[in-house]
Design a protein around this motif. Sequence first.
Motif, short mmCIF file in Angstrom:
data_model
loop_
_atom_site.label_atom_id
_atom_site.label_comp_id
_atom_site.label_asym_id
_atom_site.label_seq_id
_atom_site.Cartn_x
_atom_site.Cartn_y
_atom_site.Cartn_z
N ARG A 157 -25.99 -43.29 -26.85
CA ARG A 157 -24.80 -43.99 -27.35
C ARG A 157 -23.77 -43.00 -27.86
NH1 ARG A 157 -24.00 -49.12 -29.18
NH2 ARG A 157 -26.22 -49.57 -29.07
N ARG A 158 -24.24 -42.01 -28.65
CA ARG A 158 -23.31 -41.03 -29.22
C ARG A 158 -22.69 -40.15 -28.13
NH1 ARG A 158 -22.25 -43.97 -33.32
NH2 ARG A 158 -23.79 -43.97 -35.00
N GLU A 196 -19.96 -42.08 -26.62
CA GLU A 196 -18.81 -42.15 -27.52
C GLU A 196 -17.96 -40.88 -27.44
OE1 GLU A 196 -20.44 -42.95 -31.34
OE2 GLU A 196 -20.62 -45.11 -31.01
N ALA A 235 -14.18 -40.68 -26.13
CA ALA A 235 -13.15 -40.14 -27.01
C ALA A 235 -12.35 -39.03 -26.32
CB ALA A 235 -13.79 -39.61 -28.29
N GLU A 289 -10.56 -39.20 -33.73
CA GLU A 289 -11.67 -39.99 -33.19
C GLU A 289 -12.66 -39.11 -32.43
OE1 GLU A 289 -9.93 -43.04 -30.84
OE2 GLU A 289 -9.23 -44.22 -32.56
N ALA A 297 -16.58 -38.66 -33.37
CA ALA A 297 -17.61 -38.98 -32.37
C ALA A 297 -18.48 -37.76 -32.07
CB ALA A 297 -16.95 -39.48 -31.08
N ARG A 347 -18.14 -48.35 -20.25
CA ARG A 347 -18.71 -47.46 -21.26
C ARG A 347 -18.10 -47.73 -22.62
NH1 ARG A 347 -18.32 -43.63 -17.01
NH2 ARG A 347 -16.49 -42.61 -17.92
N HIS A 348 -16.83 -48.08 -22.66
CA HIS A 348 -16.19 -48.46 -23.92
C HIS A 348 -16.93 -49.64 -24.55
CE1 HIS A 348 -12.56 -46.33 -25.14
NE2 HIS A 348 -12.33 -46.07 -23.86
N ALA A 359 -20.56 -48.60 -25.69
CA ALA A 359 -20.62 -47.74 -26.87
C ALA A 359 -20.37 -48.51 -28.16
CB ALA A 359 -19.59 -46.61 -26.73
N ARG A 360 -19.68 -49.64 -28.08
CA ARG A 360 -19.32 -50.38 -29.28
C ARG A 360 -20.15 -51.65 -29.49
NH1 ARG A 360 -15.45 -47.27 -27.62
NH2 ARG A 360 -13.74 -46.58 -28.96
N ARG A 383 -14.72 -53.54 -35.53
CA ARG A 383 -15.65 -53.32 -34.43
C ARG A 383 -15.58 -54.45 -33.42
NH1 ARG A 383 -21.16 -52.84 -37.45
NH2 ARG A 383 -20.24 -54.73 -38.34
#
Length: 698
Positions: free
Chosen positions: A241-242, A245, A249, A326, A330, A597-598, A601-602, A660
Motif C-alpha cells: 500500500r505504501r 502511495e 504521489a 504529499e 508518502a 491505484r489511487h 491506495a486510499r 479520506r
Amino acid sequence: MITRITQATTDRLVASDPGLVRLRLGFSAVLSIVVAVLAILPFHQPLTVTLVAAIAAMTSAFTVNDETPGKQAVTLVLGLVLGAASLTAASVGSAVPPLDSIVFVLLIFVAVYAQRFGSRGIALGSLSFFLFFFAMFLQTHLKQVPALLLALTIGIAANAVVRFVLLRRHTDAEFLRIRRAFRARLAAVVRAAEDHLAVGGSERTRKRLRRTNARMHESVLLIEDTAPEVTGADSVNRLRRRAIEVELAVQWLTITVQRTCAEDLDEDVRDDLIARMRRFRSLIERDPRELPLISETEEFSKMLVEGSRIDEHAAPGDGVRRALAELALADVRAQRVAEHDVSDAVDDPEDPEEEKSSAFAYDNQTRSAIQAVVGGGLAVLGGELVSSQRWYWAVLTVFVVFIGSSTAGATFVKGVRRLGGTLIGIVGGLVLTLLVSGSVPATLALILVCVFGMVYMARVSQVIMAFFITSMLGLLYSLLGTFSIEVLWIRVAETAVGAAAGVLAAVVIMPVRTRAVMLDDVSALLEELDEFVEKAAGLLSGAENVSVIEKSRDLDRAVDKVRTTIEPLTHPVNLSSRRDYGWHVLTTVETIAFRARHVAARSQPGLLLNEADRLLLYTGRIRENTAVLRKAIGDPGGSGHGTLIRDDGTPVADRIDDPRARSVLTSLGHLDETVIALGRVFGVEATDPEPSGKSSQT
C-alpha cells in the motif's frame, strides 16, 4: 569530481538493474561455467563434452527462475531428466538423418507450448531446446552419449552449487538493493521534473518524465514481489500500500509540474520551485537505512507545513509545493514500513489464491506453437539450401522469435531485432576472434564476457543479446578450429531464413493480427477493472474484506500485457498511421491503471459505510460503462452495444466531511472519466445521464 562521477555511475547502474538481479544472474552463469569446467577436467573428456557441461551450466543458470529455492531444485532435477532425453535424441538423430531435423522441429512445439505452464514450463522447454541445438552445433555422436550425460549432470550440479551455496540469494540484502534502486529512480523522476520545469516544458523532457516514471514503476513492482520474502505476513500488504502511495504521489508531482509549465510563471517562482525539488532530491538520495530520519529534518517539516497551508485559491506554483509535501509524507511512511515500523498498521485483508491455467487448451499459445512448428519446417528446408551442415541456425531463429510472441506483428519485430543483432554480432565476433587468435585463455575469457553480456542484457535488449550470442559463437568456432568469415556469413543467412520462415508462418498459418489480440487484452483488462470496482465497492461499504491492492496489481499486469501486445503497433519499424492509434490506446489504459491505484491506495474497510448510496452510484456507473465498452470491443463495427453514461456534473465529494472518503470518491470519478476516454478511442459514444442523475447499479 571523480567521486561525483563514480556516484552517478553507481546510481545509474543501480537504477537500471533494481536489486542487481540481472547482475547476479550474469555472474551466476559465468561462475556456473567455471565450476562445471573445473569439475569435469579430472575426467579428461574431449573439448566437445567439456563444452556440453559448460552449456548445461549456463542454460540452467538463466532459464530456471522459480520463486523459491525448493521449486528451483525441482526444476533443475526435471531439467536434468529432459536434458538427458534431449541430448540422447540429438545424438541418435545425427546418426539417422533426417530424424534430427524432425525431432528438432517437434521440440519447438513442445518448448513454445510449455510457456503456458509459467516459469517452470519456460525453463524446461528452453533447456531441452538449447541442449538439442548445441548437441548439433558440437556435432555429437551416439558413442558420446554416456560422456554427454555425465557432462550434463556436472553442468546442472555446478549451477546448483552456485545457486544454493556460492551465490545464494540473500533476500534482506536484495531488498535493500531494490530500495536503493527505488531511491535512484525516484530521484531520477524528480530530476526530470526539475529539467521539465526549467525549460518550460518540451517534448524531450516530457518523454524523459514518461520514461523515468515507467522505470520507477518497475522498482515498485520489484519491491512488492520481494516483500513476502523479507517481511512478515502482517506487513506485506502495508508495504505494498505504501509503495503504491509513493508511486501515485510522484506521478501526481509530474502531472502537476506539466500543468504548471502551461501557466505564466515568474522567473522567481520557477526558480523557487526548482530549488524546492532540488532540496527534496538531496533528502531522498541517501542510504535507505537512514531515510526514516528525514521526518526529523527541518526541510521535511517545512515541506509539510507549507503544503498544508495551501488553500483552494492557490497561488502559481502552489500545486507543485503541495505535491512535494504529499510525496515526502508518502515516502517516509513507505520507508517506515520497510524498516518494520508498525506504528501506522491497519488490518489488511488476505490475498486471493491464484488460479491455475489449464494444461490443455486451444488458445493463442497453442496457435503460436503450431505456427512455430510450421515455421521450423520451412526453416529446415530453407536452411538446407543455404548450408546442409548448419541449417539448425535457421530453426533456432524460429524458436527465438516465437518465444513470448503471440501475434504476427510481434514475430516480425523479434525477427528484425534478431537479424539486426546477428549482423552487428558478426562484426564483433570477427574483431574479437582476430584479437585473441591463437590464445586459448584469452578466447575463454572473452567467451565468459559474452556469456555475462548475453544473460545481463537478455531482459533489456534482444539486439544486444543477439550480438553477444553471435560473438560468443564466433569465439567457439575459433576454439573448435572451424572459424572462418564464411561461417559467420552463413550464420547471418541462416538467421535471415529463420526470421523469414517464422514471419511467413505467423502471417499465413492461422494468422493472429496484433489489433485482434490487443482488443482481447483490452477486454480482459476491462474485466479486471470490473472485478476491481466490485471488490472496492464491497470493501468501502463494509460488505466484505478483500485485498484491493492485489486487485489493482492484477490490473497493472493486464496493462503490462496490453503494452507487450501493442508494441508492434508503436515500434519504429511500423510506418503506418496505426502508431498514433497504438500510443493512444496504451496511454489511456495506463491512465486507467493509475486511477485504480489511487482508489486502492486510499480504500479501507467500511470507509464509505455512511455513503453507500453515493458509492454505488459511481461504482455502478463505472461497471455499466465497462460492460458497454467490453461489448463494443468484442463486436467492433457492430451495433446495439449501447452508449457510455457520463457524470451528471454533480461534485463527486459534495457534502462529505471525511477527507479520506472525499479522496476515494474523487478518485472513482476520475476513473469513470478515463473509462469514457477509452470509449472515445474505440469510437463508443457517451450520453448524458438520466434526469434523475442516477445510473443503474450493477
